[in-house]
Scaffold this motif. Structure first.
Motif, PDB file in Angstrom:
ATOM      1  N   VAL A 351     -28.073 -63.114-100.313  1.00 13.14           N
ATOM      2  CA  VAL A 351     -27.847 -64.873-100.281  1.00 13.14           C
ATOM      3  C   VAL A 351     -29.002 -65.665-100.717  1.00 13.14           C
ATOM      4  O   VAL A 351     -29.015 -66.836-101.762  1.00 13.14           O
ATOM      5  N   TYR A 352     -30.443 -65.449-100.479  1.00 13.74           N
ATOM      6  CA  TYR A 352     -31.157 -65.602-100.883  1.00 13.74           C
ATOM      7  C   TYR A 352     -31.364 -65.335-102.631  1.00 13.74           C
ATOM      8  O   TYR A 352     -31.561 -66.241-103.708  1.00 13.74           O
ATOM      9  N   ARG A 353     -30.727 -64.472-103.174  1.00 12.25           N
ATOM     10  CA  ARG A 353     -30.668 -63.325-104.841  1.00 12.25           C
ATOM     11  C   ARG A 353     -29.544 -65.405-105.190  1.00 12.25           C
ATOM     12  O   ARG A 353     -29.837 -65.604-106.613  1.00 12.25           O
ATOM     13  N   ALA A 354     -28.917 -65.585-104.960  1.00 13.45           N
ATOM     14  CA  ALA A 354     -27.025 -66.448-105.109  1.00 13.45           C
ATOM     15  C   ALA A 354     -27.952 -67.413-105.567  1.00 13.45           C
ATOM     16  O   ALA A 354     -27.686 -68.584-106.316  1.00 13.45           O
ATOM     17  N   LEU A 355     -28.671 -68.146-104.426  1.00  9.47           N
ATOM     18  CA  LEU A 355     -29.158 -69.527-104.353  1.00  9.47           C
ATOM     19  C   LEU A 355     -30.417 -69.276-105.211  1.00  9.47           C
ATOM     20  O   LEU A 355     -30.220 -70.171-106.545  1.00  9.47           O
ATOM     21  N   ALA A 356     -31.618 -68.895-105.622  1.00 13.56           N
ATOM     22  CA  ALA A 356     -32.036 -68.348-106.591  1.00 13.56           C
ATOM     23  C   ALA A 356     -31.282 -68.531-107.915  1.00 13.56           C
ATOM     24  O   ALA A 356     -31.689 -69.382-109.481  1.00 13.56           O
ATOM     25  N   VAL A 357     -30.487 -67.781-108.349  1.00 14.94           N
ATOM     26  CA  VAL A 357     -29.431 -67.518-109.741  1.00 14.94           C
ATOM     27  C   VAL A 357     -28.881 -68.986-109.857  1.00 14.94           C
ATOM     28  O   VAL A 357     -28.999 -69.426-110.898  1.00 14.94           O
ATOM     29  N   ALA A 358     -28.215 -69.754-108.664  1.00 14.03           N
ATOM     30  CA  ALA A 358     -27.140 -70.653-108.993  1.00 14.03           C
ATOM     31  C   ALA A 358     -28.818 -71.947-108.889  1.00 14.03           C
ATOM     32  O   ALA A 358     -29.099 -72.658-109.888  1.00 14.03           O
ATOM     33  N   GLY A 359     -29.660 -72.267-108.146  1.00 13.92           N
ATOM     34  CA  GLY A 359     -30.628 -73.430-108.633  1.00 13.92           C
ATOM     35  C   GLY A 359     -31.642 -73.139-109.924  1.00 13.92           C
ATOM     36  O   GLY A 359     -31.964 -73.663-111.086  1.00 13.92           O
ATOM     37  N   TYR A 360     -31.486 -71.911-110.700  1.00 19.50           N
ATOM     38  CA  TYR A 360     -32.017 -72.000-112.039  1.00 19.50           C
ATOM     39  C   TYR A 360     -31.128 -71.626-112.895  1.00 19.50           C
ATOM     40  O   TYR A 360     -31.258 -72.720-113.687  1.00 19.50           O
ATOM     41  N   GLU A 361     -29.483 -71.675-112.650  1.00 14.25           N
ATOM     42  CA  GLU A 361     -28.950 -72.220-113.981  1.00 14.25           C
ATOM     43  C   GLU A 361     -28.515 -73.121-113.805  1.00 14.25           C
ATOM     44  O   GLU A 361     -28.677 -73.884-115.187  1.00 14.25           O
ATOM     45  N   ALA A 362     -29.213 -74.190-111.944  1.00 13.12           N
ATOM     46  CA  ALA A 362     -28.467 -75.810-112.755  1.00 13.12           C
ATOM     47  C   ALA A 362     -29.889 -76.121-113.093  1.00 13.12           C
ATOM     48  O   ALA A 362     -29.579 -77.451-113.368  1.00 13.12           O
ATOM     49  N   ASN A 363     -31.007 -75.525-113.570  1.00 11.40           N
ATOM     50  CA  ASN A 363     -32.424 -76.666-114.182  1.00 11.40           C
ATOM     51  C   ASN A 363     -32.165 -75.759-115.398  1.00 11.40           C
ATOM     52  O   ASN A 363     -33.143 -75.836-116.406  1.00 11.40           O
ATOM     53  N   GLY A 364     -30.571 -75.501-115.697  1.00 12.56           N
ATOM     54  CA  GLY A 364     -31.320 -75.022-117.424  1.00 12.56           C
ATOM     55  C   GLY A 364     -30.981 -73.552-117.926  1.00 12.56           C
ATOM     56  O   GLY A 364     -30.935 -73.288-118.678  1.00 12.56           O
ATOM     57  N   GLY A 365     -31.598 -72.468-116.770  1.00  9.54           N
ATOM     58  CA  GLY A 365     -31.489 -71.425-116.666  1.00  9.54           C
ATOM     59  C   GLY A 365     -30.544 -70.453-117.512  1.00  9.54           C
ATOM     60  O   GLY A 365     -29.747 -71.073-116.747  1.00  9.54           O
ATOM     61  N   SER A 366     -31.065 -69.457-117.894  1.00 13.61           N
ATOM     62  CA  SER A 366     -29.335 -68.107-118.023  1.00 13.61           C
ATOM     63  C   SER A 366     -30.340 -66.720-118.503  1.00 13.61           C
ATOM     64  O   SER A 366     -31.501 -66.967-118.060  1.00 13.61           O
ATOM     65  N   PRO A 367     -29.392 -66.190-118.137  1.00 14.40           N
ATOM     66  CA  PRO A 367     -29.767 -64.269-118.657  1.00 14.40           C
ATOM     67  C   PRO A 367     -30.676 -64.592-119.957  1.00 14.40           C
ATOM     68  O   PRO A 367     -31.646 -63.734-119.275  1.00 14.40           O
ATOM     69  N   ALA A 368     -30.541 -65.150-120.791  1.00 16.74           N
ATOM     70  CA  ALA A 368     -31.167 -65.456-122.001  1.00 16.74           C
ATOM     71  C   ALA A 368     -32.974 -65.459-122.365  1.00 16.74           C
ATOM     72  O   ALA A 368     -33.602 -65.272-122.847  1.00 16.74           O
ATOM     73  N   THR A 369     -32.029 -66.695-120.692  1.00 14.90           N
ATOM     74  CA  THR A 369     -34.329 -66.899-120.649  1.00 14.90           C
ATOM     75  C   THR A 369     -35.107 -66.386-119.790  1.00 14.90           C
ATOM     76  O   THR A 369     -35.839 -66.831-119.437  1.00 14.90           O
ATOM     77  N   LEU A 370     -34.453 -66.038-118.977  1.00 16.34           N
ATOM     78  CA  LEU A 370     -34.779 -64.581-117.809  1.00 16.34           C
ATOM     79  C   LEU A 370     -36.065 -64.180-118.613  1.00 16.34           C
ATOM     80  O   LEU A 370     -35.743 -62.735-118.623  1.00 16.34           O
TER      81      LEU A 370
END
Length: 372
Positions: A351-370
């Motif tokens: 659950v926490y991991r999914a929240l982190a991914v969702a929040g990261y992507e909502a702020n412009g993040g992606s696998p390429a930028t991590l």
């Protein structure tokens, strides 16, 4: 925008709010801009939930291999050899003792025996019977009894006290077999908490640990429980203990992260304060922990413990990119706080991991930028 947030909140109730209410440590009161159902952790190379290892906080392939061998063959000798070759004062030895004891305890819970069936964890009994003077086996047995007390009995009952008294005697036997080993005394810290040692008696045990391994992170975490408000201390005593440990931490020591654990142990059951996870106390403790893992050796086995707790605080503080960075180091293992407090550690972590991914992507993040 407000209507959108309300709708997102309604959609997420079943997925997010209920698990946190079940945990009883206060729920996340704000929803990230992205929806966790739309996030794909696998896109970042993260393990599937069913693949998460709940036995350990981080990788220890030697331990995994030996655990699998011992449980498959019910032959203790692999465990005996592994512990004999592990430095007695190391964090790794303490973690391995815990892992073997936990494996035996869970085996017994799954197969209590009876009706002609041998009970689970029989390999530990054979180990103690065949090699009674083996220090590793004695330490594992003492930790096994402690875990049995917390797992099968209620603190304050006669049953709990009987098991804990047996564990106390086992700690004494293990200490006699290995005079320089701090592990028997670290195990006794849990006994001290369960049996409500007087402070002077607790401190005598603590001094023996400091004589043997003064910078032992696992020992400090075990001692912190005693000083917490919910056991035999107070918020002030726990914070003081953690801050003193951080202040005297050697260069590169993870003891600098102790205040974060003290904050976690005193989280309100229900948090009604907006921005609590961005407050000065939390922020200071998080920064100390971030500095600690950055300065620690890459192979420090306690780093995983700190990173898991950082994920918890960073997600709640909506610091998505920093949470994602920690996840790249620990994903795949969930045998650490705070997940182990849940009936389903893997699901809680997911659950926490999914929240982190969702929040990261909502702020412009992606696998390429991590960064990895």
């Amino acid at each position: 925008m407000e209507i959108l947030l309300v709708l997102l909140g309604v959609v997420m109730i079943g997925f997010v709010v209920l698990p946190f209410l079940r945990r009883g440590r206060g729920g996340i009161t704000q929803v990230p801009a992205g929806h966790p159902d739309a996030a794909d952790p696998a896109g970042y190379g993260f393990a599937l939930e069913e693949e998460l290892d709940v036995r350990m906080p981080g990788p220890d392939q030697d331990l995994v291999d030996v655990l699998d061998l011992v449980q498959r063959t019910q032959d203790y000798r692999g465990a005996q050899q592994l512990l004999a070759g592990t430095d007695a004062t190391s964090e790794l030895r303490w973690q391995r003792v815990q892992a073997f004891a936990g494996a035996a305890s869970l085996e017994l819970a799954a197969r209590p025996g009876g009706a002609g069936e041998a009970p689970g964890g029989q390999w530990l009994r054979v180990w103690r019977a065949e090699v009674p003077k083996d220090a590793g086996g004695a330490a594992v047995h003492a930790e096994f009894l402690v875990q049995q007390a917390w797992r099968t009995a209620t603190p304050g009952t006669d049953e709990f006290r009987i098991i804990m008294e047996e564990a106390k005697a086992a700690c004494g036997q293990a200490a006699l077999l290995a005079p320089g080993d701090p592990v028997p005394y670290i195990v006794e810290l849990s006994v001290a908490r369960g049996l409500a040692y007087e402070r002077k008696d607790f401190e005598q045990v603590w001094l023996k640990i400091l004589d043997r391994a003064p910078a032992h992170m696992g020992a400090h975490l075990a001692a912190l429980h005693y000083w917490c408000e919910k056991w035999h201390g107070s918020r002030e005593l726990a914070y003081s203990f953690a801050e003193a440990a951080a202040a005297r931490a050697p260069q590169g020591s993870l003891l600098a992260a102790m205040p974060l654990f003290a904050v976690f142990e005193h989280l309100p059951e229900v948090n009604l304060v907006s921005g609590f996870y961005r407050s000065e106390v939390v922020t200071k403790a998080v920064h100390g922990a971030l500095h600690a893992v950055h300065a620690a050796r890459p192979d420090d086995p306690m780093a995983a413990h700190v990173r898991h707790l950082l994920v918890f605080f960073l997600v709640r503080g909506e610091r998505w990119a920093e949470a994602m960075t920690q996840l790249t180091h620990i994903d795949g293992h969930v045998g650490a706080l705070p997940w182990t407090l849940s009936p389903d550690p893997a699901a809680e972590f997911a659950v926490y991991r999914a929240l982190a991914v969702a929040g990261y992507e909502a702020n412009g993040g992606s696998p390429a930028t991590l960064p990895h």
